[in-house]
Design a protein around this motif. Sequence first.
Motif, mmCIF file in Angstrom:
data_model
loop_
_atom_site.group_PDB
_atom_site.id
_atom_site.type_symbol
_atom_site.label_atom_id
_atom_site.label_comp_id
_atom_site.label_asym_id
_atom_site.label_seq_id
_atom_site.Cartn_x
_atom_site.Cartn_y
_atom_site.Cartn_z
ATOM 1 N N GLN A 157 -105.045 67.582 -9.868
ATOM 2 C CA GLN A 157 -104.576 67.793 -8.496
ATOM 3 C C GLN A 157 -105.430 68.841 -7.779
ATOM 4 O OE1 GLN A 157 -100.453 68.763 -9.220
ATOM 5 N NE2 GLN A 157 -99.760 66.795 -8.425
ATOM 6 N N HIS A 158 -105.729 69.933 -8.493
ATOM 7 C CA HIS A 158 -106.571 70.972 -7.895
ATOM 8 C C HIS A 158 -107.975 70.455 -7.644
ATOM 9 C CE1 HIS A 158 -103.753 74.275 -9.678
ATOM 10 N NE2 HIS A 158 -103.288 73.773 -8.553
ATOM 11 N N ALA A 159 -108.485 69.669 -8.589
ATOM 12 C CA ALA A 159 -109.820 69.088 -8.395
ATOM 13 C C ALA A 159 -109.824 68.144 -7.196
ATOM 14 C CB ALA A 159 -110.239 68.346 -9.659
ATOM 15 N N TYR A 160 -108.739 67.391 -7.060
ATOM 16 C CA TYR A 160 -108.636 66.471 -5.923
ATOM 17 C C TYR A 160 -108.621 67.256 -4.605
ATOM 18 C CZ TYR A 160 -106.889 62.596 -3.059
ATOM 19 O OH TYR A 160 -106.742 61.628 -2.108
ATOM 20 N N GLN A 161 -107.841 68.338 -4.565
ATOM 21 C CA GLN A 161 -107.770 69.148 -3.352
ATOM 22 C C GLN A 161 -109.115 69.798 -3.035
ATOM 23 O OE1 GLN A 161 -104.612 71.830 -4.382
ATOM 24 N NE2 GLN A 161 -102.974 70.358 -3.936
ATOM 25 N N ALA A 162 -109.785 70.261 -4.107
ATOM 26 C CA ALA A 162 -111.090 70.893 -3.887
ATOM 27 C C ALA A 162 -112.099 69.882 -3.374
ATOM 28 C CB ALA A 162 -111.584 71.527 -5.184
ATOM 29 N N ALA A 163 -112.107 68.676 -3.948
ATOM 30 C CA ALA A 163 -113.034 67.636 -3.490
ATOM 31 C C ALA A 163 -112.724 67.252 -2.049
ATOM 32 C CB ALA A 163 -112.933 66.418 -4.405
ATOM 33 N N ALA A 164 -111.436 67.222 -1.710
ATOM 34 C CA ALA A 164 -111.063 66.897 -0.327
ATOM 35 C C ALA A 164 -111.539 67.983 0.633
ATOM 36 C CB ALA A 164 -109.548 66.730 -0.234
ATOM 37 N N ARG A 165 -111.428 69.249 0.195
ATOM 38 C CA ARG A 165 -111.927 70.342 1.043
ATOM 39 C C ARG A 165 -113.439 70.259 1.224
ATOM 40 N NH1 ARG A 165 -108.702 74.934 1.515
ATOM 41 N NH2 ARG A 165 -110.426 75.720 2.803
ATOM 42 N N GLY B 251 -102.018 63.623 -33.137
ATOM 43 C CA GLY B 251 -103.227 63.456 -32.331
ATOM 44 C C GLY B 251 -103.132 62.365 -31.293
ATOM 45 N N ALA B 252 -102.261 61.387 -31.522
ATOM 46 C CA ALA B 252 -102.234 60.219 -30.644
ATOM 47 C C ALA B 252 -101.034 60.168 -29.705
ATOM 48 C CB ALA B 252 -102.252 58.944 -31.493
ATOM 49 N N SER B 253 -99.969 60.894 -30.009
ATOM 50 C CA SER B 253 -98.790 60.813 -29.159
ATOM 51 C C SER B 253 -98.947 61.699 -27.924
ATOM 52 C CB SER B 253 -97.540 61.227 -29.940
ATOM 53 O OG SER B 253 -97.636 62.569 -30.353
ATOM 54 N N VAL B 254 -98.139 61.428 -26.942
ATOM 55 C CA VAL B 254 -98.225 62.132 -25.658
ATOM 56 C C VAL B 254 -97.518 63.485 -25.743
ATOM 57 C CG1 VAL B 254 -97.596 62.050 -23.221
ATOM 58 C CG2 VAL B 254 -98.354 59.970 -24.385
ATOM 59 N N SER B 255 -98.226 64.541 -25.317
ATOM 60 C CA SER B 255 -97.627 65.860 -25.171
ATOM 61 C C SER B 255 -97.380 66.097 -23.687
ATOM 62 C CB SER B 255 -98.565 66.936 -25.741
ATOM 63 O OG SER B 255 -98.121 68.220 -25.352
ATOM 64 N N LEU B 256 -96.130 66.249 -23.310
ATOM 65 C CA LEU B 256 -95.812 66.417 -21.889
ATOM 66 C C LEU B 256 -96.411 67.707 -21.335
ATOM 67 C CD1 LEU B 256 -92.096 65.186 -21.778
ATOM 68 C CD2 LEU B 256 -94.153 63.987 -21.021
ATOM 69 N N ASP B 257 -96.452 68.755 -22.136
ATOM 70 C CA ASP B 257 -97.067 70.003 -21.678
ATOM 71 C C ASP B 257 -98.539 69.794 -21.366
ATOM 72 O OD1 ASP B 257 -94.691 71.337 -21.945
ATOM 73 O OD2 ASP B 257 -95.134 72.115 -23.946
ATOM 74 N N GLU B 258 -99.226 69.109 -22.287
ATOM 75 C CA GLU B 258 -100.658 68.861 -22.086
ATOM 76 C C GLU B 258 -100.905 67.965 -20.879
ATOM 77 O OE1 GLU B 258 -104.399 66.972 -24.626
ATOM 78 O OE2 GLU B 258 -102.563 67.612 -25.650
ATOM 79 N N ILE C 273 -100.538 69.911 -17.646
ATOM 80 C CA ILE C 273 -101.735 70.711 -17.370
ATOM 81 C C ILE C 273 -102.844 69.827 -16.808
ATOM 82 C CG2 ILE C 273 -103.562 72.054 -18.456
ATOM 83 C CD1 ILE C 273 -101.456 73.113 -20.412
ATOM 84 N N SER C 274 -103.017 68.646 -17.431
ATOM 85 C CA SER C 274 -104.032 67.706 -16.944
ATOM 86 C C SER C 274 -103.725 67.265 -15.524
ATOM 87 C CB SER C 274 -104.087 66.490 -17.872
ATOM 88 O OG SER C 274 -104.975 65.518 -17.374
ATOM 89 N N ILE D 66 -105.519 61.759 -12.355
ATOM 90 C CA ILE D 66 -104.084 61.827 -12.035
ATOM 91 C C ILE D 66 -103.388 60.543 -12.484
ATOM 92 C CG2 ILE D 66 -102.417 61.858 -10.136
ATOM 93 C CD1 ILE D 66 -104.367 63.730 -8.646
ATOM 94 N N ASN D 67 -104.033 59.405 -12.257
ATOM 95 C CA ASN D 67 -103.442 58.120 -12.646
ATOM 96 C C ASN D 67 -103.260 58.026 -14.165
ATOM 97 O OD1 ASN D 67 -103.411 57.341 -9.974
ATOM 98 N ND2 ASN D 67 -105.322 56.166 -10.103
ATOM 99 N N VAL D 68 -104.288 58.467 -14.911
ATOM 100 C CA VAL D 68 -104.202 58.403 -16.372
ATOM 101 C C VAL D 68 -103.113 59.352 -16.888
ATOM 102 C CG1 VAL D 68 -105.423 58.883 -18.522
ATOM 103 C CG2 VAL D 68 -106.570 57.643 -16.690
ATOM 104 N N ALA D 69 -103.038 60.558 -16.338
ATOM 105 C CA ALA D 69 -101.989 61.497 -16.743
ATOM 106 C C ALA D 69 -100.610 60.918 -16.442
ATOM 107 C CB ALA D 69 -102.172 62.835 -16.036
#
Length: 473
Positions: free
Chosen positions: A444-452, A428-435, A438-439, A21-24
């Motif tokens: 966020q879902h992984a964080y919620q799942a790990a918390a569960r 290849g190197a610039s930021v895609s906001l859509d991508e 998604i990340s 999440i921090n990197v995104a």
Amino acid sequence: MSTFGGLNTAYLGLTAAQQGINVAGQNIANAGTDGYTRQRIEQSAVGAPARTGLFSAGAQAGQGVSVDGIARLGNSFLDAGVRSGAAQAGYAGYRSTELQQLEGSLNEPGPAGISTALQTFWSSWQGVSNHPGEAAPAGVLLQAGTSLANTVSAGYKALDSQWTRIRGEAQTTVATLNDAAARVAGFNATIRSVTASGGSANEIIDARNKVSESIASLAGGTVRDNADGTVDVFVGGNAIVSGTSHRDLTLSGQASMGGPGYAVQLEWADRPGVAVPVDGGKLAGAVSLLAPAAAGGAGGTISEAADSYNAFAAKLMNDVNAVHRTGQSTAGASNLDFFATTPGAPAALSLSVVPTSAAGIATGNPGSGALDGKIADAVAQIGIGQGSPDALWSGIVTRIGTASQSAQQHQQLADAASTAAVGQRSSGASVSLDEENISLLSNQHAYQAAARAMTAVDEALDVLINHTGLVGR
């Protein structure tokens, strides 16, 4: 794996998702930052520990995830393409700009150009041939001749001023280049230190890349990556940056157009007299323009244009004087010069009109009387003769115009290539906001799942610790 081991696995998943999440967020924050390269966390699965003993058989789950680092999604080959494009664009752009200014200083076609001054000058001779010895036509001719000489002189001075300005700009560019080299060396030291301690130097690498590209645009520098994270930068085949150290360049040679000293050239400060053969960047363009004139048009465009002005001034003077000396004025004077130049000075800069009145203007053949205007008429026809000063000047204008047009076409091609190289890297190197969104959502879902998962393990431990043995009481 023990129950407490499951708690640690969930915790590792939680921290990995948080890092993602921090990197995104970092990528999204820098979506509009010039020179920023997007990043991704590098993860690897932590395997199950080896088991021994009676109950060592059977499948066993791993122990979670390891965050190994934050990768910078750059491409050294695409970076090299951007630097190469910047070098060619810097060279072509500078030459195109200056050659357009040179072409503009000719004022052709236009009322302030030499062509118009020539036409006025020849027609003034025709007026004198019709009215020999009269003050008014003679005054018009003297004014036209002086105006023509001044126009030639002004054109030459514009070239000299342009040459001097380019020389000064090149000196400033060398100082900028040396400063950029020092900054790259400083970035190298910081990157080496950060990577050696296990930190992430991605943002510093981005900053170093940007400065390296500026070096390429200035002097066509190329870059070589080193194993310790540093880079070496080469100009003219020699390193201007080597690891954490750098070398200075200097500009030497003549200080004025046609002045004393050898040709303007780029040199290493610690190796004076040895030219650095730059083949790209703004400096290469400047040095090419500052070069002295050479046979076959292989010299500097400005110096060759100045030589052309001198050749034109000399031909104008010689052609007019050759006819003028054969006649006599209405006062009976003969062997008279109409134009003169100062010995040792550039002909274009020192061209001047000799007569000050009608008495100094040869208008007729000797012995033909005061009303003869044949010599004045012959001078008036010089402009339409074969190999006339007008034809020479037309050739000069055409040659400079062609050089300017060619430089503009080169600039267009170089700019297009540079833009394409930047676009390829950006894909290849610039930021895609859509991508990144998604990340962000997946982390966020992984964080919620790990918390569960952590909550489930916590509840199981609570039952085991606090409620086991209570049944039947």
